[in-house]
Write a protein that holds these residues in place. Structure first.
Motif, PDB file in Angstrom:
ATOM      1  N   VAL A  34       0.879  -1.171   0.000  1.00 34.39           N
ATOM      2  CA  VAL A  34       0.000   0.000   0.000  1.00 34.39           C
ATOM      3  C   VAL A  34       0.913   1.217   0.000  1.00 34.39           C
ATOM      4  O   VAL A  34       1.940   1.236   0.687  1.00 34.39           O
ATOM      5  CB  VAL A  34      -0.919   0.013   1.242  1.00 34.39           C
ATOM      6  N   ALA A  35       0.551   2.246  -0.788  1.00 32.05           N
ATOM      7  CA  ALA A  35       1.366   3.462  -0.864  1.00 32.05           C
ATOM      8  C   ALA A  35       0.634   4.643  -0.233  1.00 32.05           C
ATOM      9  O   ALA A  35      -0.588   4.746  -0.321  1.00 32.05           O
ATOM     10  CB  ALA A  35       1.706   3.778  -2.312  1.00 32.05           C
ATOM     11  N   THR A  36       1.419   5.514   0.413  1.00 33.19           N
ATOM     12  CA  THR A  36       0.873   6.755   0.960  1.00 33.19           C
ATOM     13  C   THR A  36       1.631   7.940   0.366  1.00 33.19           C
ATOM     14  O   THR A  36       2.773   7.815  -0.076  1.00 33.19           O
ATOM     15  CB  THR A  36       0.983   6.803   2.500  1.00 33.19           C
ATOM     16  N   ASP A  37       0.985   9.100   0.362  1.00 34.09           N
ATOM     17  CA  ASP A  37       1.562  10.344  -0.131  1.00 34.09           C
ATOM     18  C   ASP A  37       2.594  10.844   0.884  1.00 34.09           C
ATOM     19  O   ASP A  37       2.289  10.951   2.077  1.00 34.09           O
ATOM     20  CB  ASP A  37       0.439  11.363  -0.322  1.00 34.09           C
ATOM     21  N   ALA A  38       3.800  11.148   0.430  1.00 30.29           N
ATOM     22  CA  ALA A  38       4.885  11.569   1.328  1.00 30.29           C
ATOM     23  C   ALA A  38       4.568  12.887   2.038  1.00 30.29           C
ATOM     24  O   ALA A  38       5.039  13.115   3.152  1.00 30.29           O
ATOM     25  CB  ALA A  38       6.189  11.693   0.556  1.00 30.29           C
ATOM     26  N   ARG A  39       3.761  13.756   1.429  1.00 28.53           N
ATOM     27  CA  ARG A  39       3.445  15.048   2.044  1.00 28.53           C
ATOM     28  C   ARG A  39       2.266  14.975   3.011  1.00 28.53           C
ATOM     29  O   ARG A  39       2.293  15.578   4.074  1.00 28.53           O
ATOM     30  CB  ARG A  39       3.144  16.089   0.966  1.00 28.53           C
ATOM     31  N   THR A  40       1.232  14.245   2.611  1.00 29.14           N
ATOM     32  CA  THR A  40      -0.011  14.263   3.388  1.00 29.14           C
ATOM     33  C   THR A  40      -0.230  13.010   4.238  1.00 29.14           C
ATOM     34  O   THR A  40      -1.027  13.038   5.171  1.00 29.14           O
ATOM     35  CB  THR A  40      -1.225  14.400   2.452  1.00 29.14           C
ATOM     36  N   GLY A  41       0.422  11.910   3.878  1.00 30.27           N
ATOM     37  CA  GLY A  41       0.209  10.648   4.573  1.00 30.27           C
ATOM     38  C   GLY A  41      -1.061   9.933   4.139  1.00 30.27           C
ATOM     39  O   GLY A  41      -1.379   8.855   4.629  1.00 30.27           O
ATOM     40  N   GLU A  42      -1.789  10.525   3.185  1.00 25.65           N
ATOM     41  CA  GLU A  42      -3.021   9.924   2.677  1.00 25.65           C
ATOM     42  C   GLU A  42      -2.701   8.773   1.720  1.00 25.65           C
ATOM     43  O   GLU A  42      -1.655   8.766   1.079  1.00 25.65           O
ATOM     44  CB  GLU A  42      -3.864  10.976   1.945  1.00 25.65           C
ATOM     45  N   PRO A  43      -3.615   7.802   1.604  1.00 25.17           N
ATOM     46  CA  PRO A  43      -3.401   6.697   0.656  1.00 25.17           C
ATOM     47  C   PRO A  43      -3.317   7.213  -0.775  1.00 25.17           C
ATOM     48  O   PRO A  43      -3.962   8.203  -1.133  1.00 25.17           O
ATOM     49  CB  PRO A  43      -4.642   5.826   0.827  1.00 25.17           C
ATOM     50  N   VAL A  44      -2.522   6.546  -1.587  1.00 26.53           N
ATOM     51  CA  VAL A  44      -2.350   6.897  -2.999  1.00 26.53           C
ATOM     52  C   VAL A  44      -3.210   5.965  -3.844  1.00 26.53           C
ATOM     53  O   VAL A  44      -3.105   4.741  -3.723  1.00 26.53           O
ATOM     54  CB  VAL A  44      -0.865   6.778  -3.416  1.00 26.53           C
ATOM     55  N   ALA A  45      -4.046   6.564  -4.692  1.00 25.37           N
ATOM     56  CA  ALA A  45      -4.873   5.777  -5.602  1.00 25.37           C
ATOM     57  C   ALA A  45      -4.112   5.526  -6.900  1.00 25.37           C
ATOM     58  O   ALA A  45      -3.189   6.255  -7.250  1.00 25.37           O
ATOM     59  CB  ALA A  45      -6.173   6.518  -5.894  1.00 25.37           C
ATOM     60  N   GLY A  46      -4.486   4.465  -7.597  1.00 20.27           N
ATOM     61  CA  GLY A  46      -3.900   4.180  -8.908  1.00 20.27           C
ATOM     62  C   GLY A  46      -2.524   3.561  -8.863  1.00 20.27           C
ATOM     63  O   GLY A  46      -1.765   3.640  -9.822  1.00 20.27           O
ATOM     64  N   LEU A  47      -2.181   2.924  -7.771  1.00 16.40           N
ATOM     65  CA  LEU A  47      -0.859   2.307  -7.613  1.00 16.40           C
ATOM     66  C   LEU A  47      -0.701   1.122  -8.560  1.00 16.40           C
ATOM     67  O   LEU A  47      -1.629   0.345  -8.754  1.00 16.40           O
ATOM     68  CB  LEU A  47      -0.691   1.832  -6.166  1.00 16.40           C
ATOM     69  N   SER A  48       0.482   1.009  -9.150  1.00 18.39           N
ATOM     70  CA  SER A  48       0.821  -0.195  -9.913  1.00 18.39           C
ATOM     71  C   SER A  48       2.233  -0.599  -9.545  1.00 18.39           C
ATOM     72  O   SER A  48       3.053   0.226  -9.145  1.00 18.39           O
ATOM     73  CB  SER A  48       0.684   0.032 -11.420  1.00 18.39           C
ATOM     74  N   LEU A  49       2.492  -1.906  -9.643  1.00 17.27           N
ATOM     75  CA  LEU A  49       3.802  -2.463  -9.311  1.00 17.27           C
ATOM     76  C   LEU A  49       4.342  -3.246 -10.495  1.00 17.27           C
ATOM     77  O   LEU A  49       3.588  -3.947 -11.166  1.00 17.27           O
ATOM     78  CB  LEU A  49       3.719  -3.433  -8.131  1.00 17.27           C
ATOM     79  N   ASN A  50       5.629  -3.139 -10.693  1.00 18.10           N
ATOM     80  CA  ASN A  50       6.296  -3.964 -11.692  1.00 18.10           C
ATOM     81  C   ASN A  50       7.404  -4.708 -11.004  1.00 18.10           C
ATOM     82  O   ASN A  50       8.055  -4.174 -10.127  1.00 18.10           O
ATOM     83  CB  ASN A  50       6.873  -3.084 -12.807  1.00 18.10           C
ATOM     84  N   PRO A  51       7.675  -5.928 -11.322  1.00 16.43           N
ATOM     85  CA  PRO A  51       6.994  -6.691 -12.372  1.00 16.43           C
ATOM     86  C   PRO A  51       5.824  -7.503 -11.842  1.00 16.43           C
ATOM     87  O   PRO A  51       5.825  -7.968 -10.705  1.00 16.43           O
ATOM     88  CB  PRO A  51       8.095  -7.621 -12.866  1.00 16.43           C
ATOM     89  N   ASN A  52       4.836  -7.681 -12.678  1.00  9.16           N
ATOM     90  CA  ASN A  52       3.759  -8.664 -12.519  1.00  9.16           C
ATOM     91  C   ASN A  52       3.022  -8.673 -11.190  1.00  9.16           C
ATOM     92  O   ASN A  52       2.946  -9.690 -10.532  1.00  9.16           O
ATOM     93  CB  ASN A  52       4.306 -10.070 -12.778  1.00  9.16           C
ATOM     94  N   ALA A  53       2.471  -7.558 -10.784  1.00  8.84           N
ATOM     95  CA  ALA A  53       1.662  -7.526  -9.564  1.00  8.84           C
ATOM     96  C   ALA A  53       0.204  -7.349  -9.942  1.00  8.84           C
ATOM     97  O   ALA A  53      -0.117  -6.771 -10.972  1.00  8.84           O
ATOM     98  CB  ALA A  53       2.115  -6.395  -8.663  1.00  8.84           C
ATOM     99  N   GLN A  54      -0.657  -7.845  -9.086  1.00 10.27           N
ATOM    100  CA  GLN A  54      -2.091  -7.655  -9.268  1.00 10.27           C
ATOM    101  C   GLN A  54      -2.534  -6.562  -8.306  1.00 10.27           C
ATOM    102  O   GLN A  54      -2.330  -6.684  -7.099  1.00 10.27           O
ATOM    103  CB  GLN A  54      -2.837  -8.949  -8.977  1.00 10.27           C
ATOM    104  N   CYS A  55      -3.126  -5.488  -8.846  1.00 14.15           N
ATOM    105  CA  CYS A  55      -3.540  -4.359  -8.019  1.00 14.15           C
ATOM    106  C   CYS A  55      -5.056  -4.212  -8.060  1.00 14.15           C
ATOM    107  O   CYS A  55      -5.692  -4.456  -9.082  1.00 14.15           O
ATOM    108  CB  CYS A  55      -2.902  -3.072  -8.517  1.00 14.15           C
ATOM    109  N   SER A  56      -5.613  -3.799  -6.918  1.00 11.58           N
ATOM    110  CA  SER A  56      -7.051  -3.546  -6.853  1.00 11.58           C
ATOM    111  C   SER A  56      -7.293  -2.355  -5.935  1.00 11.58           C
ATOM    112  O   SER A  56      -6.541  -2.106  -5.010  1.00 11.58           O
ATOM    113  CB  SER A  56      -7.801  -4.777  -6.342  1.00 11.58           C
ATOM    114  N   SER A  57      -8.363  -1.606  -6.248  1.00 11.16           N
ATOM    115  CA  SER A  57      -8.703  -0.423  -5.468  1.00 11.16           C
ATOM    116  C   SER A  57      -9.810  -0.732  -4.489  1.00 11.16           C
ATOM    117  O   SER A  57     -10.741  -1.471  -4.788  1.00 11.16           O
ATOM    118  CB  SER A  57      -9.143   0.714  -6.385  1.00 11.16           C
ATOM    119  N   ASP A  58      -9.695  -0.134  -3.315  1.00 13.25           N
ATOM    120  CA  ASP A  58     -10.730  -0.200  -2.292  1.00 13.25           C
ATOM    121  C   ASP A  58     -10.928   1.234  -1.828  1.00 13.25           C
ATOM    122  O   ASP A  58     -10.272   1.684  -0.898  1.00 13.25           O
ATOM    123  CB  ASP A  58     -10.295  -1.111  -1.150  1.00 13.25           C
TER     124      ASP A  58
END
Length: 118
Positions: A34-58
């Motif tokens: 899970v990724a968070t914004d370095a300035r606000t600490g809020e969750p980051v939407a639209g995250l993708s990982l390479n190589p070959n990860a499965q991502c889903s939004s909640d």
């Protein structure tokens, strides 16, 4: 797949036919990110990982999972409006308890990373 896993673990550990009646749960992802914004600490939407990860939004949070086994993972996270972030995750092997029927062979790792806005 569960029956194969049960049979393999039983053959390795010598737990006999007792394990054939045990329903093992699905193995967790090797790496969950899970990724968070370095300035606000809020969750980051639209995250993708390479190589070959499965991502889903909640909602505003995107979670990415890397399937696999024990080992070392070198990953790159990216999201719209953020600088890419490279990181390294070690997934240790899981030593099954003698007589146990269920084992995934690894200990899944949950990682939170911070991404810098562009």
């Amino acid at each position: 797949m569960k029956i194969v896993l049960i049979a393999l673990v039983c053959s390795l550990l010598g737990c006999g036919l007792d394990c054939l009646n045990i329903a093992c749960e699905a193995c967790p992802p090797a790496v969950s990110v899970v990724a968070t914004d370095a300035r606000t600490g809020e969750p980051v939407a639209g995250l993708s990982l390479n190589p070959n990860a499965q991502c889903s939004s909640d909602g505003p949070t995107t979670q990415c999972n890397v399937s696999g086994a024990a080992g070392t993972f070198d990953l790159v996270a990216s999201a719209p409006g953020y600088a890419d972030q490279s990181f390294h995750v070690v997934v240790p092997e899981d030593d099954p308890v003698a007589g146990a029927c269920c084992s995934c062979g690894y200990v899944g790792q949950a990682v939170t990373i911070t991404l810098d806005p562009l």
